[in-house]
Design a protein around this motif. Structure first.
Motif, short mmCIF file in Angstrom:
data_model
loop_
_atom_site.label_atom_id
_atom_site.label_comp_id
_atom_site.label_asym_id
_atom_site.label_seq_id
_atom_site.Cartn_x
_atom_site.Cartn_y
_atom_site.Cartn_z
N HIS A 116 -4.10 -7.55 -13.07
CA HIS A 116 -3.07 -7.66 -12.04
C HIS A 116 -1.74 -8.14 -12.60
O HIS A 116 -0.69 -7.90 -12.04
CB HIS A 116 -3.54 -8.63 -10.96
CG HIS A 116 -3.60 -10.05 -11.44
ND1 HIS A 116 -2.54 -10.90 -11.30
CD2 HIS A 116 -4.55 -10.74 -12.11
CE1 HIS A 116 -2.85 -12.07 -11.84
NE2 HIS A 116 -4.06 -11.99 -12.34
N ALA B 185 -1.28 -4.54 -6.82
CA ALA B 185 -2.30 -5.48 -6.37
C ALA B 185 -1.66 -6.74 -5.82
O ALA B 185 -0.60 -7.16 -6.27
CB ALA B 185 -3.21 -5.84 -7.53
N ALA C 119 -4.53 -13.96 -7.89
CA ALA C 119 -5.98 -13.98 -7.71
C ALA C 119 -6.62 -15.13 -8.46
O ALA C 119 -6.09 -15.56 -9.46
CB ALA C 119 -6.58 -12.67 -8.20
N THR D 164 -1.03 -10.50 -5.78
CA THR D 164 -1.04 -11.36 -6.97
C THR D 164 -1.70 -12.70 -6.68
O THR D 164 -2.04 -13.01 -5.55
CB THR D 164 0.39 -11.60 -7.45
OG1 THR D 164 1.13 -12.08 -6.34
CG2 THR D 164 0.99 -10.33 -7.97
N GLN E 100 0.36 -2.71 -13.18
CA GLN E 100 -0.40 -3.04 -11.97
C GLN E 100 0.38 -3.95 -11.01
O GLN E 100 -0.07 -4.17 -9.90
CB GLN E 100 -1.71 -3.77 -12.37
CG GLN E 100 -2.52 -3.10 -13.42
CD GLN E 100 -3.23 -1.86 -12.91
OE1 GLN E 100 -3.34 -1.66 -11.70
NE2 GLN E 100 -3.67 -1.01 -13.81
N ARG F 75 -10.50 -0.09 -9.59
CA ARG F 75 -10.35 -1.30 -8.81
C ARG F 75 -10.50 -2.54 -9.70
O ARG F 75 -9.72 -3.48 -9.63
CB ARG F 75 -11.44 -1.31 -7.76
CG ARG F 75 -11.25 -2.26 -6.65
CD ARG F 75 -12.28 -1.92 -5.59
NE ARG F 75 -11.59 -1.23 -4.54
CZ ARG F 75 -11.44 -1.76 -3.31
NH1 ARG F 75 -12.00 -2.88 -3.00
NH2 ARG F 75 -10.75 -1.16 -2.39
N LEU F 76 -11.51 -2.48 -10.55
CA LEU F 76 -11.77 -3.58 -11.48
C LEU F 76 -10.55 -3.78 -12.40
O LEU F 76 -10.10 -4.90 -12.65
CB LEU F 76 -13.00 -3.26 -12.32
CG LEU F 76 -13.51 -4.36 -13.25
CD1 LEU F 76 -14.19 -5.46 -12.43
CD2 LEU F 76 -14.48 -3.80 -14.28
N GLU F 77 -10.02 -2.67 -12.86
CA GLU F 77 -8.86 -2.70 -13.74
C GLU F 77 -7.69 -3.37 -13.04
O GLU F 77 -6.99 -4.21 -13.61
CB GLU F 77 -8.50 -1.26 -14.12
CG GLU F 77 -7.43 -1.13 -15.18
CD GLU F 77 -7.18 0.33 -15.56
OE1 GLU F 77 -7.96 1.19 -15.11
OE2 GLU F 77 -6.22 0.59 -16.27
N ARG F 78 -7.48 -3.00 -11.78
CA ARG F 78 -6.38 -3.56 -11.02
C ARG F 78 -6.56 -5.07 -10.86
O ARG F 78 -5.61 -5.83 -10.90
CB ARG F 78 -6.33 -2.89 -9.65
CG ARG F 78 -4.92 -2.66 -9.17
CD ARG F 78 -4.92 -1.85 -7.89
NE ARG F 78 -5.52 -0.54 -8.07
CZ ARG F 78 -6.07 0.17 -7.08
NH1 ARG F 78 -6.11 -0.33 -5.86
NH2 ARG F 78 -6.57 1.34 -7.30
N ARG F 79 -7.79 -5.48 -10.67
CA ARG F 79 -8.06 -6.90 -10.47
C ARG F 79 -7.84 -7.70 -11.75
O ARG F 79 -7.18 -8.72 -11.74
CB ARG F 79 -9.53 -7.03 -10.05
CG ARG F 79 -9.71 -7.79 -8.81
CD ARG F 79 -11.17 -8.15 -8.66
NE ARG F 79 -11.26 -9.54 -8.29
CZ ARG F 79 -11.08 -9.97 -7.06
NH1 ARG F 79 -10.84 -9.14 -6.09
NH2 ARG F 79 -11.17 -11.26 -6.78
N VAL F 80 -8.45 -7.21 -12.83
CA VAL F 80 -8.40 -7.96 -14.08
C VAL F 80 -6.99 -7.93 -14.68
O VAL F 80 -6.53 -8.89 -15.26
CB VAL F 80 -9.42 -7.40 -15.09
CG1 VAL F 80 -9.31 -8.08 -16.44
CG2 VAL F 80 -10.83 -7.57 -14.53
#
Lengths: 270, 271
Positions: free
Chosen positions: A257, A266, A270, A268, A262, A250-255
Motif C-alpha cells: 500500500h 488502497a 493499514a 492507507t 498502489q 488484492r494481497l499485493e495492494r495490501r502489502v
C-alpha cells in the motif's frame, strides 16, 4: 486520505457494469443455443450447463477435484516460490554468483515446462508429486529472475541511507532489501500464481493426476450426454483463475500500500 | 598559487577539530583509461560546534566530497579524521541528511518507524525509543504526524522527518547534502531557520553542502569555496555576521551583501 463516499461510489459502479456484461454474455449464449446457431452436439445451452454446474456444486466429486487441484497448485507455488526468493536473493546480493549463474537461469527460464511433462510423468506417474514438481519448476525460474532484479534494484539513496543508519546483516535485509524488492517479487508472484494454475490443470489433463483437469478429461470421454458437465467444469477452472489472480492482486495492494503504484488505490494506514 | 594554508588557519581557531580533511583527492575509475578526477586536493578543518558550508559551481564534486566526509566513499588519497580517528566507515556519532527526502525516507515505514530505525539499531528499549521519537519530532517542530507515511506529508515536512531521524542518533556532527534544494522558497527559509535553531539547542557541528551562496552566507560560520572540477579549496571565507540571524534582518544587512558579492565573484570566476 481514506476513501471518500465518492470513492465508494466510483468503486461500486464498475462492479455493477461488469455484472451486467456477464449477464448479457450468458443471455447471448442462451439465445444462440435456442436459435440453433450453436450446434447442440458440441455446445450445450447455457441453462443446461448451469443446471449441471449446480448439480456438480452439490456433489462431493467436484469439491474433491477442486481440492486436489488447489493442493497441487498451492504446494508447488509455495515450494517454487520460497526457493525462488532464496536463490534469487543470494544471486541478487552476490555479483559474482549472479554473473556466473544468470546465463543458466535465463536458459532454463525459456524451456517450456510442457517439454518436461513427459519426464515428470515417467519419474512420478500420475501423482500429486508430479503436479507439484511441474508447478514448482514452472514458477521457479521466472520468479527467481524477478527476485534477482528486485534485490539488485535497491535505490542508491536508500542504500546510502541504510549505511548511514548502520543497518547491517539481517536487519538490513529484512528492513531495506526486502521491502525494496517487494514490488518486483509481488508482480512475479502474481504472474507465477496464474501460470501455476495453468500448469496444474495441464498436469492433470495430460499427466492424469487427480483434479479438475482430469475431471474435464473424464467427462469428455464419457460421451456427448456429459457435455454440459465438461462446460461446467471448464467454467469452474475459469472462476478459479479469476479468484487466484484477484486474490494476489488484492494481497499485493495490501502489502504494498505504501508503494507509488498502489498509493491511490488502497486505503492507507493499514 | 599563492593562497593561505587553510588547515593552519583552522587549527589556530579552536582546539581539536571534530572533522579534519587533509589533502583529500578522489578519482573515479582510478588507474583505468576512464580515470576521472573529481577532487584534486581539499583540506579544511571543522571545529566543534561550528557551522561550515561548502559551496562551489555545479559539477564541482560537492556531493563526492560529502560522501568522502561521511565515510560512504573511500578517498583515492589523503585523509579524513572524525574526532581524531581516521575515517574507515560511517562513524557512530555522525548523521547524514540527503537532498532527496522522498528516497532517503523509507516509504514503507510510518514517520515514527522511520525515526525509530537508528534507535532500534542502537538497541534502545521501547519506552525510551518512544520518548526519544517524540523529542526529536518536537525538535524539528513536527506535531502529530508520527502515524502518517512520509509520502503523505509535504516536502518541507518530509525533510524535517529526515532531520529528526538524523538527530535521533544523537550525532556530534550532521552532514547535509543540499538538504533544502528540493523545497519551495518559503519552506526553504523555514528549514534554514529550523536547522540554525536545532544546532543552537543541541550544540552540534554542521557541515552543509549547497550551491546556493545566499543560503551558505545566511547559515555558516565559515564557507569553504571550491573551484570547478577537479575541485580544490579556492578560499575559506569567514562569516562574521552576528547571531541569532533572521531572514529579513541578516539578508538585508550590508555585511551580508558584501560577503555575498565576494562569494559570487569567487564562484563565477572559477567555473
Amino acid at each position: 486520505m481514506g476513501p471518500s463516499s465518492d470513492g465508494v461510489e466510483r468503486r461500486w459502479s464498475p462492479i455493477a457494469a461488469r455484472l451486467l456484461v456477464v449477464a448479457a454474455v450468458l443471455a447471448g449464449w442462451e439465445y444462440l443455443s435456442a436459435s440453433g446457431s450453436l450446434d447442440a452436439s458440441s455446445f450445450p445451452s447455457m441453462t443446461d450447463t448451469m443446471a449441471e454446474l449446480a448439480r456438480q456444486l452439490l456433489s462431493a466429486d467436484l469439491w474433491t477435484a477442486l481440492w486436489n487441484t488447489v493442493r497441487g497448485w498451492a504446494t508447488g507455488l509455495a515450494i517454487g516460490g520460497s526457493l525462488a526468493v532464496l536463490v534469487g536473493t543470494l544471486l541478487g546480493l552476490n555479483r559474482f554468483a549472479y554473473l556466473s549463474v544468470i546465463p543458466v537461469v535465463e536458459f532454463l527460464k525459456t524451456v517450456p515446462v510442457i517439454a518436461i511433462l513427459p519426464l515428470a510423468i515417467v519419474v512420478w506417474g500420475a501423482t500429486l508429486q508430479m503436479k507439484v514438481f511441474l508447478v514448482a519448476f514452472g514458477v521457479f525460474w521466472p520468479l527467481t529472475i524477478q527476485v534477482i532484479y528486485g534485490v539488485r534494484a535497491v535505490d542508491p539513496v536508500v542504500r546510502d541511507t541504510a549505511v548511514v543508519l548502520r543497518l547491517r546483516g539481517v536487519r538490513r535485509f529484512v528492513g531495506v532489501t526486502l521491502p525494496s524488492a517487494a514490488p518486483f517479487i509481488a508482480t512475479g508472484l502474481r504472474v507465477a500464481a496464474a501460470v501455476g494454475l495453468i500448469l496444474t490443470i495441464i498436469a492433470e489433463l495430460i499427466g492424469g493426476a487427480k483434479g479438475l483437469g482430469l475431471s474435464i478429461l473424464t467427462s469428455v470421454n464419457a460421451g456427448p450426454q456429459r457435455l454440459p458437465a465438461t462446460y461446467a467444469l471448464i467454467l469452474v477452472t475459469g472462476v478459479a483463475g479469476v479468484v487466484v489472480t484477484s486474490a494476489f492482486a488484492r494481497l499485493e495492494r495490501r502489502v504494498l500500500h505504501w508503494h507509488e503504484s498502489q498509493r491511490n488505490l488502497a486505503p492507507t494506514g493499514a | 598559487m599563492a593562497r593561505p594554508d587553510p588547515s593552519v588557519a583552522a587549527s589556530e581557531r579552536a582546539g581539536d577539530p571534530v572533522l579534519s580533511v587533509r589533502t583529500l583527492a578522489k578519482a573515479y575509475d582510478a588507474g583505468t583509461s576512464r580515470e576521472n578526477l573529481a577532487i584534486a586536493e581539499v583540506s579544511f578543518d571543522v571545529a566543534k560546534g561550528e557551522f561550515v558550508c561548502v559551496v562551489g559551481p555545479s559539477g564541482a564534486g560537492k556531493t563526492t566530497l560529502l560522501r568522502c566526509l561521511s565515510g560512504l566513499l573511500v578517498p583515492t588519497s589523503g585523509e579524513v579524521r572524525f574526532e581524531g580517528t581516521p575515517l574507515r566507515a560511517v562513524p557512530d556519532r555522525l548523521s547524514v541528511v540527503f537532498q532527496d527526502y522522498s528516497r532517503s525516507l523509507f516509504p514503507w515505514l510510518t514517520v515514527n518507524r522511520n525515526v525509530a530505525v537508528p534507535l532500534r539499531v542502537a538497541g534502545v528499549g521501547k519506552q525510551q525509543r518512544e520518548a526519544r521519537i517524540q523529542e526529536v519530532l518536537h525538535a524539528v517542530r513536527l506535531g502529530d504526524v508520527g502515524r502518517s507515511y512520509p509520502w503523505q506529508l509535504s516536502g518541507g515536512m518530509q525533510q524535517r522527518v529526515a532531520i529528526a531521524r538524523a538527530l535521533a542518533q544523537q550525532p556530534d556532527m550532521l552532514l547535509m547534502d543540499e538538504p533544502f534544494a528540493s523545497v519551495d522558497a518559503q519552506t526553504r527559509f523555514d528549514l534554514e531557520d529550523l536547522i540554525l535553531e536545532v544546532r543552537r539547542e543541541l550544540d552540534i557541528t554542521v557541515v552543509l553542502v549547497t550551491h546556493d551562496i545566499d543560503e551558505a552566507v545566511y547559515l555558516a560560520d565559515r564557507i569553504v569555496v571550491l573551484t570547478g572540477a577537479p575541485s580544490r579549496v579556492q578560499e575559506i571565507v569567514d562569516v562574521p555576521l552576528e547571531r541569532p540571524r533572521t531572514q529579513l534582518g541578516t539578508r538585508s544587512s550590508e555585511a551580508f551583501g558584501r560577503l555575498r558579492r565576494h562569494l559570487m565573484e569567487l564562484v563565477t570566476t572559477s567555473s
